[in-house]
Write an enzyme that holds these catalytic residues in place. Structure first.
Site, PDB file in Angstrom:
ATOM      1  N   GLU A  52       0.985  -1.071   0.011  1.00  0.00           N
ATOM      2  CA  GLU A  52      -0.102   0.261  -0.110  1.00  0.00           C
ATOM      3  C   GLU A  52       0.760   0.947   0.052  1.00  0.00           C
ATOM      4  O   GLU A  52       2.073   1.262   0.676  1.00  0.00           O
ATOM      5  CB  GLU A  52      -0.968   0.029   1.071  1.00  0.00           C
ATOM      6  CG  GLU A  52      -1.756   1.051   1.570  1.00  0.00           C
ATOM      7  CD  GLU A  52      -2.914   1.014   0.330  1.00  0.00           C
ATOM      8  OE1 GLU A  52      -2.712   1.586  -0.852  1.00  0.00           O
ATOM      9  OE2 GLU A  52      -3.991   0.638   0.517  1.00  0.00           O
ATOM     10  N   ASP A  53       0.350   2.150  -0.699  1.00  0.00           N
ATOM     11  CA  ASP A  53       1.217   3.384  -0.592  1.00  0.00           C
ATOM     12  C   ASP A  53       1.185   4.188   0.504  1.00  0.00           C
ATOM     13  O   ASP A  53       2.146   4.920   1.294  1.00  0.00           O
ATOM     14  CB  ASP A  53       0.749   4.365  -1.749  1.00  0.00           C
ATOM     15  CG  ASP A  53      -0.756   4.740  -1.717  1.00  0.00           C
ATOM     16  OD1 ASP A  53      -1.475   4.185  -1.032  1.00  0.00           O
ATOM     17  OD2 ASP A  53      -1.005   5.828  -2.617  1.00  0.00           O
ATOM     18  N   ASP A 103      -3.814   5.528   6.081  1.00  0.00           N
ATOM     19  CA  ASP A 103      -4.487   6.708   6.731  1.00  0.00           C
ATOM     20  C   ASP A 103      -5.549   6.276   7.764  1.00  0.00           C
ATOM     21  O   ASP A 103      -5.033   6.096   9.128  1.00  0.00           O
ATOM     22  CB  ASP A 103      -5.080   7.616   5.780  1.00  0.00           C
ATOM     23  CG  ASP A 103      -5.195   9.140   6.042  1.00  0.00           C
ATOM     24  OD1 ASP A 103      -5.639   9.212   7.222  1.00  0.00           O
ATOM     25  OD2 ASP A 103      -5.218  10.032   5.224  1.00  0.00           O
ATOM     26  N   PHE A 152      -1.777  16.306   4.352  1.00  0.00           N
ATOM     27  CA  PHE A 152      -2.018  15.753   3.027  1.00  0.00           C
ATOM     28  C   PHE A 152      -0.806  15.856   2.154  1.00  0.00           C
ATOM     29  O   PHE A 152      -0.055  16.803   2.154  1.00  0.00           O
ATOM     30  CB  PHE A 152      -3.275  16.736   2.177  1.00  0.00           C
ATOM     31  CG  PHE A 152      -3.655  15.947   0.996  1.00  0.00           C
ATOM     32  CD1 PHE A 152      -4.356  14.645   1.051  1.00  0.00           C
ATOM     33  CD2 PHE A 152      -3.183  16.260  -0.265  1.00  0.00           C
ATOM     34  CE1 PHE A 152      -4.714  14.184  -0.248  1.00  0.00           C
ATOM     35  CE2 PHE A 152      -3.331  15.841  -1.410  1.00  0.00           C
ATOM     36  CZ  PHE A 152      -4.072  14.627  -1.309  1.00  0.00           C
ATOM     37  N   ASP A 191      -1.712  10.831  -5.108  1.00  0.00           N
ATOM     38  CA  ASP A 191      -2.033  11.890  -5.890  1.00  0.00           C
ATOM     39  C   ASP A 191      -3.113  12.956  -5.232  1.00  0.00           C
ATOM     40  O   ASP A 191      -3.652  12.764  -4.034  1.00  0.00           O
ATOM     41  CB  ASP A 191      -2.986  11.192  -7.131  1.00  0.00           C
ATOM     42  CG  ASP A 191      -4.205  10.573  -6.768  1.00  0.00           C
ATOM     43  OD1 ASP A 191      -5.068  10.911  -7.312  1.00  0.00           O
ATOM     44  OD2 ASP A 191      -4.131   9.709  -5.713  1.00  0.00           O
ATOM     45  N   ARG A 212       1.154  11.845  -9.294  1.00  0.00           N
ATOM     46  CA  ARG A 212       1.563  10.666  -9.011  1.00  0.00           C
ATOM     47  C   ARG A 212       2.996  10.430  -9.498  1.00  0.00           C
ATOM     48  O   ARG A 212       3.829   9.588  -9.015  1.00  0.00           O
ATOM     49  CB  ARG A 212       0.823   9.467  -9.828  1.00  0.00           C
ATOM     50  CG  ARG A 212      -0.497   9.401  -9.147  1.00  0.00           C
ATOM     51  CD  ARG A 212      -1.249   7.989  -9.764  1.00  0.00           C
ATOM     52  NE  ARG A 212      -2.727   8.128  -9.320  1.00  0.00           N
ATOM     53  CZ  ARG A 212      -3.258   7.729  -8.098  1.00  0.00           C
ATOM     54  NH1 ARG A 212      -2.340   7.220  -7.303  1.00  0.00           N
ATOM     55  NH2 ARG A 212      -4.491   7.525  -8.034  1.00  0.00           N
TER      56      ARG A 212
END
Length: 180
Positions: A103-104, A107, A156, A163, A169
């Site tokens: 996973e990037d 959160d 953020f 993105d 990205r």
């Protein structure tokens, strides 16, 4: 100071590509040691994790490792919708395999929690989670990643796969929204 602007938001540098790459190599070495003798399946969560998954998969020295892709969606704009939608599914047999979800960013944890639970129903040997970025302050689901690139605050960010409505990205570094 360097900055970039997307959709009216200004971002400043946060993590440079060299630091990201060094950490990805460390994670690759750790996974190589822990999964020695296994045939793990790396499961990249598209679209955001693609750059991280590509770099991490190449940093792992396991000749029988495989990679596959799944697409989930839970974000619109700069915030999570709270609803996880599966857009592209998984076809591989997971029976008795180690699955490493890539996973990037984690959160709220809602997306990865749902995915891990769904994968457990396919009888893998184990499900592990590798995330480039982890926001422990934002976590709402009961999930603990096994491999974390960087713990970050709840700001953020964009770049290196992350993105803002599909943009940014391709930035090689990670940028954070400016508070100014």
């Amino acid at each position: 100071m360097k900055q970039v602007t997307y959709k009216g938001l200004t971002f400043v540098p946060y993590l440079e590509k060299e630091k990201i790459q060094a950490r990805v190599r460390e994670l690759g070495e750790q996974i190589t040691k822990e999964c020695h003798g296994q045939r793990p399946l790396f499961l990249c969560v598209l679209n955001g994790a693609f750059p991280f998954a590509s770099d991490l998969f190449r940093a792992v020295d396991l000749p029988d490792a495989e990679i596959s892709f799944i697409r989930l969606k839970s974000y619109e704009g700069t915030s999570s919708t709270g609803v996880v939608k599966e857009v592209i599914g998984l076809d591989e047999d997971l029976e008795d395999r180690t699955v490493i979800i890539i996973e990037d960013i984690i959160d709220t944890g809602n997306t990865i929690s749902k995915l891990a639970k769904d994968l457990q129903a396919k009888n893998p040997r184990q499900v592990k989670i590798a995330t480039l970025l982890f926001k422990p302050e934002s976590l709402k689901a009961d999930v603990k990643p096994d491999y974390v690139g960087f713990e970050i605050p709840s700001d953020f960010i964009i770049g290196y796969g992350l993105d803002l409505d599909g943009l940014a990205r391709n930035l090689p570094d990670i940028w954070v929204v400016s508070q100014d």
